[in-house]
Design a protein around this motif. Structure first.
Motif, PDB file in Angstrom:
ATOM      1  N   GLU A   1       0.827  -1.206   0.000  1.00 36.23           N
ATOM      2  CA  GLU A   1       0.000   0.000   0.000  1.00 36.23           C
ATOM      3  C   GLU A   1       0.864   1.260   0.000  1.00 36.23           C
ATOM      4  OE1 GLU A   1      -3.253   2.495  -0.014  1.00 36.23           O
ATOM      5  OE2 GLU A   1      -3.144   0.334  -0.411  1.00 36.23           O
ATOM      6  N   MET A   2       1.931   1.234   0.779  1.00 40.55           N
ATOM      7  CA  MET A   2       2.802   2.417   0.837  1.00 40.55           C
ATOM      8  C   MET A   2       3.587   2.580  -0.460  1.00 40.55           C
ATOM      9  SD  MET A   2       1.860   3.641   3.642  1.00 40.55           S
ATOM     10  CE  MET A   2       2.969   5.067   3.646  1.00 40.55           C
ATOM     11  N   GLN A   3       3.875   1.499  -1.148  1.00 36.88           N
ATOM     12  CA  GLN A   3       4.543   1.599  -2.449  1.00 36.88           C
ATOM     13  C   GLN A   3       3.612   2.171  -3.508  1.00 36.88           C
ATOM     14  OE1 GLN A   3       5.868  -2.415  -3.054  1.00 36.88           O
ATOM     15  NE2 GLN A   3       7.678  -2.196  -1.728  1.00 36.88           N
ATOM     16  N   ARG A   4       2.326   1.843  -3.388  1.00 38.44           N
ATOM     17  CA  ARG A   4       1.347   2.402  -4.328  1.00 38.44           C
ATOM     18  C   ARG A   4       1.125   3.891  -4.086  1.00 38.44           C
ATOM     19  NH1 ARG A   4      -1.877  -2.735  -4.184  1.00 38.44           N
ATOM     20  NH2 ARG A   4      -2.929  -1.921  -2.344  1.00 38.44           N
ATOM     21  N   ASN A   5       1.294   4.317  -2.846  1.00 37.78           N
ATOM     22  CA  ASN A   5       1.078   5.721  -2.484  1.00 37.78           C
ATOM     23  C   ASN A   5       2.286   6.233  -1.701  1.00 37.78           C
ATOM     24  OD1 ASN A   5      -1.960   6.097  -3.232  1.00 37.78           O
ATOM     25  ND2 ASN A   5      -1.899   4.182  -2.058  1.00 37.78           N
ATOM     26  N   PRO A   6       3.432   6.398  -2.382  1.00 40.48           N
ATOM     27  CA  PRO A   6       4.662   6.810  -1.687  1.00 40.48           C
ATOM     28  C   PRO A   6       4.566   8.239  -1.150  1.00 40.48           C
ATOM     29  CG  PRO A   6       4.973   6.858  -4.060  1.00 40.48           C
ATOM     30  CD  PRO A   6       3.630   6.241  -3.833  1.00 40.48           C
ATOM     31  N   ILE A   7       5.310   8.469  -0.084  1.00 38.41           N
ATOM     32  CA  ILE A   7       5.366   9.800   0.521  1.00 38.41           C
ATOM     33  C   ILE A   7       6.747  10.377   0.226  1.00 38.41           C
ATOM     34  CG2 ILE A   7       5.190  11.118   2.658  1.00 38.41           C
ATOM     35  CD1 ILE A   7       3.504   8.821   3.779  1.00 38.41           C
ATOM     36  N   ALA A   8       6.772  11.461  -0.502  1.00 40.37           N
ATOM     37  CA  ALA A   8       8.051  12.071  -0.907  1.00 40.37           C
ATOM     38  C   ALA A   8       8.813  12.583   0.310  1.00 40.37           C
ATOM     39  CB  ALA A   8       7.796  13.209  -1.896  1.00 40.37           C
ATOM     40  N   GLY A   9      10.132  12.377   0.275  1.00 41.22           N
ATOM     41  CA  GLY A   9      10.994  12.953   1.302  1.00 41.22           C
ATOM     42  C   GLY A   9      11.164  12.111   2.547  1.00 41.22           C
ATOM     43  N   ILE A  10      10.630  10.926   2.564  1.00 39.36           N
ATOM     44  CA  ILE A  10      10.803  10.060   3.734  1.00 39.36           C
ATOM     45  C   ILE A  10      11.173   8.652   3.274  1.00 39.36           C
ATOM     46  CG2 ILE A  10       9.213  11.388   5.183  1.00 39.36           C
ATOM     47  CD1 ILE A  10       8.081   8.009   4.165  1.00 39.36           C
ATOM     48  N   GLN A  11      11.781   7.896   4.171  1.00 33.86           N
ATOM     49  CA  GLN A  11      12.105   6.497   3.938  1.00 33.86           C
ATOM     50  C   GLN A  11      11.467   5.641   5.040  1.00 33.86           C
ATOM     51  OE1 GLN A  11      16.474   6.941   3.873  1.00 33.86           O
ATOM     52  NE2 GLN A  11      16.409   6.057   1.815  1.00 33.86           N
ATOM     53  N   ILE A  12      10.894   4.520   4.624  1.00 30.03           N
ATOM     54  CA  ILE A  12      10.244   3.617   5.587  1.00 30.03           C
ATOM     55  C   ILE A  12      11.024   2.318   5.633  1.00 30.03           C
ATOM     56  CG2 ILE A  12       8.115   2.414   6.222  1.00 30.03           C
ATOM     57  CD1 ILE A  12       6.578   4.463   4.590  1.00 30.03           C
ATOM     58  N   PHE A  13      11.354   1.870   6.842  1.00 31.11           N
ATOM     59  CA  PHE A  13      12.095   0.632   7.046  1.00 31.11           C
ATOM     60  C   PHE A  13      11.233  -0.341   7.856  1.00 31.11           C
ATOM     61  CE2 PHE A  13      15.150   4.052   6.642  1.00 31.11           C
ATOM     62  CZ  PHE A  13      16.032   3.575   5.688  1.00 31.11           C
ATOM     63  N   TYR A  14      11.184  -1.588   7.403  1.00 26.96           N
ATOM     64  CA  TYR A  14      10.410  -2.628   8.072  1.00 26.96           C
ATOM     65  C   TYR A  14      11.389  -3.680   8.583  1.00 26.96           C
ATOM     66  CZ  TYR A  14       6.865  -0.461   5.084  1.00 26.96           C
ATOM     67  OH  TYR A  14       6.053   0.428   4.435  1.00 26.96           O
ATOM     68  N   ARG A  15      11.418  -3.881   9.888  1.00 27.40           N
ATOM     69  CA  ARG A  15      12.345  -4.836  10.480  1.00 27.40           C
ATOM     70  C   ARG A  15      11.582  -5.834  11.331  1.00 27.40           C
ATOM     71  NH1 ARG A  15      15.296   0.104  10.985  1.00 27.40           N
ATOM     72  NH2 ARG A  15      17.144   0.092   9.664  1.00 27.40           N
ATOM     73  N   GLN A  16      11.893  -7.106  11.124  1.00 30.27           N
ATOM     74  CA  GLN A  16      11.242  -8.154  11.904  1.00 30.27           C
ATOM     75  C   GLN A  16      12.005  -8.379  13.190  1.00 30.27           C
ATOM     76  OE1 GLN A  16      10.693 -11.833   9.830  1.00 30.27           O
ATOM     77  NE2 GLN A  16       9.574 -12.815  11.508  1.00 30.27           N
ATOM     78  N   GLN A  17      11.248  -8.505  14.292  1.00 31.89           N
ATOM     79  CA  GLN A  17      11.822  -8.845  15.579  1.00 31.89           C
ATOM     80  C   GLN A  17      11.166 -10.114  16.081  1.00 31.89           C
ATOM     81  OE1 GLN A  17      11.325  -5.336  18.032  1.00 31.89           O
ATOM     82  NE2 GLN A  17      13.213  -4.432  17.243  1.00 31.89           N
ATOM     83  N   HIS A  18      11.697 -10.677  17.152  1.00 30.52           N
ATOM     84  CA  HIS A  18      11.177 -11.962  17.625  1.00 30.52           C
ATOM     85  C   HIS A  18       9.721 -11.867  18.053  1.00 30.52           C
ATOM     86  CE1 HIS A  18      12.211 -10.010  21.449  1.00 30.52           C
ATOM     87  NE2 HIS A  18      11.378 -10.867  22.022  1.00 30.52           N
ATOM     88  N   ASP A  19       9.281 -10.679  18.493  1.00 25.17           N
ATOM     89  CA  ASP A  19       7.908 -10.544  18.973  1.00 25.17           C
ATOM     90  C   ASP A  19       7.053  -9.670  18.066  1.00 25.17           C
ATOM     91  OD1 ASP A  19       9.227  -8.203  19.500  1.00 25.17           O
ATOM     92  OD2 ASP A  19       8.318  -7.884  21.474  1.00 25.17           O
ATOM     93  N   GLY A  20       7.515  -9.428  16.844  1.00 23.18           N
ATOM     94  CA  GLY A  20       6.725  -8.610  15.932  1.00 23.18           C
ATOM     95  C   GLY A  20       7.587  -7.890  14.913  1.00 23.18           C
ATOM     96  N   PHE A  21       7.045  -6.789  14.413  1.00 24.72           N
ATOM     97  CA  PHE A  21       7.749  -5.998  13.417  1.00 24.72           C
ATOM     98  C   PHE A  21       7.978  -4.589  13.933  1.00 24.72           C
ATOM     99  CE2 PHE A  21       6.208  -9.372  10.759  1.00 24.72           C
ATOM    100  CZ  PHE A  21       7.187  -9.499   9.783  1.00 24.72           C
ATOM    101  N   LEU A  22       9.098  -4.026  13.521  1.00 22.31           N
ATOM    102  CA  LEU A  22       9.435  -2.640  13.827  1.00 22.31           C
ATOM    103  C   LEU A  22       9.343  -1.836  12.538  1.00 22.31           C
ATOM    104  CD1 LEU A  22      10.550  -0.843  16.191  1.00 22.31           C
ATOM    105  CD2 LEU A  22      12.790  -1.189  15.173  1.00 22.31           C
ATOM    106  N   ILE A  23       8.527  -0.803  12.548  1.00 19.61           N
ATOM    107  CA  ILE A  23       8.418   0.082  11.392  1.00 19.61           C
ATOM    108  C   ILE A  23       9.057   1.418  11.761  1.00 19.61           C
ATOM    109  CG2 ILE A  23       6.862   1.274   9.815  1.00 19.61           C
ATOM    110  CD1 ILE A  23       4.827  -0.894  10.212  1.00 19.61           C
ATOM    111  N   GLU A  24      10.044   1.833  10.983  1.00 17.10           N
ATOM    112  CA  GLU A  24      10.753   3.085  11.232  1.00 17.10           C
ATOM    113  C   GLU A  24      10.614   4.005  10.031  1.00 17.10           C
ATOM    114  OE1 GLU A  24      14.355   1.444  14.104  1.00 17.10           O
ATOM    115  OE2 GLU A  24      14.773   2.035  12.033  1.00 17.10           O
ATOM    116  N   VAL A  25      10.509   5.298  10.325  1.00 18.18           N
ATOM    117  CA  VAL A  25      10.435   6.308   9.277  1.00 18.18           C
ATOM    118  C   VAL A  25      11.566   7.299   9.487  1.00 18.18           C
ATOM    119  CG1 VAL A  25       9.055   8.155   8.246  1.00 18.18           C
ATOM    120  CG2 VAL A  25       7.935   6.087   9.098  1.00 18.18           C
ATOM    121  N   ASN A  26      12.346   7.544   8.457  1.00 19.68           N
ATOM    122  CA  ASN A  26      13.417   8.523   8.490  1.00 19.68           C
ATOM    123  C   ASN A  26      13.094   9.666   7.542  1.00 19.68           C
ATOM    124  OD1 ASN A  26      14.738   6.848  10.212  1.00 19.68           O
ATOM    125  ND2 ASN A  26      16.285   6.156   8.746  1.00 19.68           N
TER     126      ASN A  26
END
Length: 356
Positions: free
Chosen positions: A117-142
């Motif tokens: 969904e985020m690839q279909r509607n990208p937000i200019a000027g930011i980067q999104i990182f998706y990281r898997q952890q043992h108890d879930g996922f971490l989503i970070e925005v830079n």
């Protein structure tokens, strides 16, 4: 300036932990820590209450699907019989995609859909990182623009909520909070019951041959005695099973067995097929489930008031032959102590689950 997000709500909302567990329907009549008291109560209840008795059951392949034949004794120890045919689509295809809820698989699917969904509607000027952890996922925005980063988090929260809800709905699950405010995931019994009604409508004229639709009590008690006579199957704990062992209504009939959540859902679907406009509620207590119907109660019958509707309660599980308005002692105790959750099952369906 770079700003990093906190952990995604996916991990917080849908993982198993000390205070937040993934669980399913009630599969056992009593909790382990209540075993001694439950055994005593269970024994005493059967001294005073008769047990449901299924006299015979058979199923035969026919051209239209399968023919089912049942004989049982009702609450008055009167022999009852019913024969009906169910088509193969309802028996084998209606809930073909219904599977045990697997938290890790659900999270991977949800995070993949968020990425899409985020690839279909990208937000200019930011980067999104998706990281898997043992108890879930971490989503970070830079990003360098703090306002844009903040808006990105808002967008991600909305997308995550929408994607998660859609995933649960498509797979017949829903978020659930029990009376102790423990969060988890359970089978969406209302949705499954509602999607089973069409397959059960062939039973309506057969049941009405025995009882009049003008007498709601007779209709309900007929359905209750029929479902109570279906053998009870003790399955895994709802806290750890994640949907394992739950049978949709037609599967209960096919296997001729079911636990309390499965038999509750079958009862709700049958009553909806018989009385399309009657209000019902599904009741959840620790380790058990039963049903409430918008019927005036009589003296000494057990009722609750939920969302401005007074419901008369009923126990579909069996094997105790309990007529409308009578609960097993442990169920009545939970009701009296307010230790339950009620979910509306009305003609116009609501996904809201709320406490009394």
């Amino acid at each position: 300036m770079q700003i990093r997000a906190r952990k995604s709500n996916i991990a917080n909302n849908y993982t198993t932990s000390k205070n937040n567990v993934t669980f399913d329907l009630p599969h056992s009549l009593f909790n382990t820590y209540q075993l001694r008291l439950a055994i005593i109560t269970f024994f005493l209840s059967f001294i005073t209450q008769g047990q449901a008795q299924q006299l015979s059951f058979s199923k035969t392949h026919v051209e239209q699907g399968y023919s089912f034949k049942y004989q049982w004794l009702d609450h008055n120890k009167v022999g009852q019989a019913i024969s009906f045919t169910l088509n193969q689509e309802g028996l084998f295809d209606r809930f073909r995609n219904f599977k045990t809820y697997q938290n890790s698989y659900a999270q991977k699917t949800i995070i993949r859909r968020i990425k899409r969904e985020m690839q279909r509607n990208p937000i200019a000027g930011i980067q999104i990182f998706y990281r898997q952890q043992h108890d879930g996922f971490l989503i970070e925005v830079n990003g360098l623009d703090s306002d844009k980063v903040a808006k990105s988090y808002q967008t991600l929260a909305r997308v995550e909520s929408e994607v998660t809800q859609k995933y649960l709905q498509d797979n017949y699950y829903q978020a659930f909070t029990n009376h102790e405010q423990v969060n988890g995931i359970k089978v969406d019994h209302v949705s499954i019951a509602n999607n089973s009604v069409a397959d059960l409508k062939s039973l309506k004229p057969l049941i009405l041959d025995h009882v009049s639709i003008q007498n709601i009590r007779k209709v309900t008690n007929y359905v209750l005695s029929f479902v109570q006579s279906i053998p009870y199957s003790t399955l895994e704990s709802r806290i750890t099973s994640s949907g394992a062992g739950f049978n949709p209504p037609l599967q209960v009939l096919w296997e001729n067995q079911g636990d309390c959540d499965s038999k509750m859902t079958l009862t709700a679907a049958l009553l909806r097929a018989l009385m399309p406009r009657i209000d019902m509620t599904l009741i959840y207590i620790d380790g058990h489930a039963f049903i409430g119907i918008d019927i005036p109660g009589q003296a000494n019958e057990v009722t609750i008031e939920h969302n401005d509707v007074k419901y008369l309660l009923a126990e579909p599980t069996g094997p105790a032959l309990l007529p409308l308005g009578t609960l097993a002692p442990e169920s009545e105790l939970a009701i009296n102590q307010g230790q339950y959750i009620a979910q509306d099952y009305h003609e116009v369906l609501s996904n809201e689950i709320s406490k009394q």
